[in-house]
Design a protein around this motif. Sequence first.
Motif, PDB file in Angstrom:
ATOM      1  N   VAL A  56     -51.777  94.347 -37.591  1.00  0.00           N
ATOM      2  CA  VAL A  56     -50.664  94.730 -36.912  1.00  0.00           C
ATOM      3  C   VAL A  56     -50.796  95.770 -35.865  1.00  0.00           C
ATOM      4  O   VAL A  56     -50.379  95.874 -34.857  1.00  0.00           O
ATOM      5  CB  VAL A  56     -49.457  95.176 -37.908  1.00  0.00           C
ATOM      6  N   ARG A  57     -51.520  97.020 -36.255  1.00  0.00           N
ATOM      7  CA  ARG A  57     -52.038  97.824 -35.532  1.00  0.00           C
ATOM      8  C   ARG A  57     -53.006  97.499 -34.452  1.00  0.00           C
ATOM      9  O   ARG A  57     -53.034  97.949 -33.341  1.00  0.00           O
ATOM     10  CB  ARG A  57     -52.764  99.126 -36.367  1.00  0.00           C
ATOM     11  N   HIS A  85     -52.960  94.601 -33.107  1.00  0.00           N
ATOM     12  CA  HIS A  85     -52.123  93.858 -32.130  1.00  0.00           C
ATOM     13  C   HIS A  85     -51.508  94.552 -31.240  1.00  0.00           C
ATOM     14  O   HIS A  85     -51.368  94.620 -29.781  1.00  0.00           O
ATOM     15  CB  HIS A  85     -51.121  93.073 -32.849  1.00  0.00           C
ATOM     16  N   LYS A  86     -51.004  95.950 -31.598  1.00  0.00           N
ATOM     17  CA  LYS A  86     -50.317  97.036 -30.916  1.00  0.00           C
ATOM     18  C   LYS A  86     -51.501  97.528 -29.735  1.00  0.00           C
ATOM     19  O   LYS A  86     -50.861  97.571 -28.600  1.00  0.00           O
ATOM     20  CB  LYS A  86     -49.898  98.050 -31.740  1.00  0.00           C
ATOM     21  N   THR A  92     -47.593  97.029 -27.692  1.00  0.00           N
ATOM     22  CA  THR A  92     -46.014  97.290 -28.262  1.00  0.00           C
ATOM     23  C   THR A  92     -46.204  97.124 -29.498  1.00  0.00           C
ATOM     24  O   THR A  92     -47.166  96.031 -29.973  1.00  0.00           O
ATOM     25  CB  THR A  92     -45.056  96.420 -27.632  1.00  0.00           C
ATOM     26  N   THR A  93     -45.167  97.336 -30.756  1.00  0.00           N
ATOM     27  CA  THR A  93     -45.520  97.251 -32.054  1.00  0.00           C
ATOM     28  C   THR A  93     -44.756  95.780 -32.228  1.00  0.00           C
ATOM     29  O   THR A  93     -43.645  95.621 -31.640  1.00  0.00           O
ATOM     30  CB  THR A  93     -44.932  98.355 -32.674  1.00  0.00           C
ATOM     31  N   LEU A  94     -45.159  94.903 -33.116  1.00  0.00           N
ATOM     32  CA  LEU A  94     -44.430  93.841 -33.430  1.00  0.00           C
ATOM     33  C   LEU A  94     -43.187  94.177 -34.025  1.00  0.00           C
ATOM     34  O   LEU A  94     -42.707  94.925 -34.519  1.00  0.00           O
ATOM     35  CB  LEU A  94     -45.220  92.944 -34.708  1.00  0.00           C
ATOM     36  N   ASN A 104     -45.173  96.663 -42.385  1.00  0.00           N
ATOM     37  CA  ASN A 104     -46.216  95.886 -41.571  1.00  0.00           C
ATOM     38  C   ASN A 104     -46.228  94.509 -42.188  1.00  0.00           C
ATOM     39  O   ASN A 104     -46.461  93.320 -41.159  1.00  0.00           O
ATOM     40  CB  ASN A 104     -47.440  96.652 -41.661  1.00  0.00           C
ATOM     41  N   ARG A 133     -43.388  92.513 -40.582  1.00  0.00           N
ATOM     42  CA  ARG A 133     -43.569  92.424 -39.366  1.00  0.00           C
ATOM     43  C   ARG A 133     -44.621  91.183 -38.830  1.00  0.00           C
ATOM     44  O   ARG A 133     -44.411  90.455 -38.131  1.00  0.00           O
ATOM     45  CB  ARG A 133     -44.269  93.404 -38.561  1.00  0.00           C
ATOM     46  N   GLU A 166     -51.402  88.017 -23.551  1.00  0.00           N
ATOM     47  CA  GLU A 166     -51.956  89.421 -23.453  1.00  0.00           C
ATOM     48  C   GLU A 166     -53.638  89.110 -23.375  1.00  0.00           C
ATOM     49  O   GLU A 166     -54.257  90.352 -22.977  1.00  0.00           O
ATOM     50  CB  GLU A 166     -51.567  90.036 -24.906  1.00  0.00           C
TER      51      GLU A 166
END
Length: 375
Positions: free
Chosen positions: A297-298, A300-301, A306-308, A326, A329, A371
């Motif tokens: 998750v981190r 991906h940010k 942006t955060t999920l 997380n 998310r 992305e």
Amino acid sequence: MTALRRTRRPLVAALVLAMIFTLFGAATPAGASPSSDEHEFLRLLNQSRTAAGLPALVSDTTLAATSRSWSGTMASAGRIYHASDLGTVAASVEPEWRKIGENVGVGYDVGGLHQAFMNSPGHRDNIMGGYNRVGIGVVHADGKTWVTVRFLLGSTITGITGLEAPLPTITQRGIDHACSGLQASSTTFTDTIGNTHAAAITCLTQWGIASGKTTTTYEPNSPVTRQQLATFVRNMLQEAGVPLSQKPGNHFDDDDASVHHLAINQLAELGVVTGKAPRTYRPAAFVSRAEMTTFLVRAHKVVAGTTLSDGPRYFNDTAGNTHEVNINRAAQAGIAAGVSAGTFSPKGRVTRAQMATFICRTLDLLVDTGEIAAP
């Protein structure tokens, strides 16, 4: 302290009731899992209690582990019988325990077994008794469902009761966006043939994010350590075009000898990884499913900026876990899925095969949203 044990008469009654369902029931459904059966036993048990005006019992995961072990013992022996050391079991779970009881049975369906317990005065007394915790363990063997239900009166704990609102369904991501444009791997791993994660493993090796243990083996069932996962995630960020410092600061004191030292510090610089304690990374520790999810998750940010989005609660066993937000998310994004319906097993170890699928789903999302470019 007293340990409540069923007398011989209720034990015989339980055996007879179980055998009735064994003779006339239908085999355990192929899609049924022990964990889903345990949850259904919990729901029915507490449904019976609350209908009688009694408080619901909270599922005790530690007690459930002892119940699951005992169900396995009975299944191996081919007969149902009670444990002779319930007091010892209780003390191992709760030093200040006040009362413990046990119901055991074997049959073909959860509903039938629960009704058998309810029809037996001794077993019904346990279900309706003055307890506050319950541990339910189910084992499937030879088409039958073996169950041990242990009731405990001890200190108050938090947990599920089986009466919670139904959990939302997770729509798992595929990996086509990330992997369909790749050529078939020139290396065939002999130990991934037929593995559920074989396509993701091939994809990840084609991306250059992972490699085999040898030229012909991947070792899909080997657990992943925290240091190894750091390198896998670093490689993913590198393939996504994220600038990585070649001289990051030294964030931990216990990873200097690790071949993954650079990757760990590169991710620490980006805020993707943190230590288990100040200045302590524990590189050789096996990574848990919860930790891996937070890593991704981190990561991906870092790529997306942006955060999920936060998701609803998808699992019954993540409440209070440090990584729960997380995990939800990742489930919302289709990256994470449970080991069964409503169960994530946050403390479970991650295998190299599972890791491949989790990372490929993360890549798939990043390609899908533009992305990063498709291969």
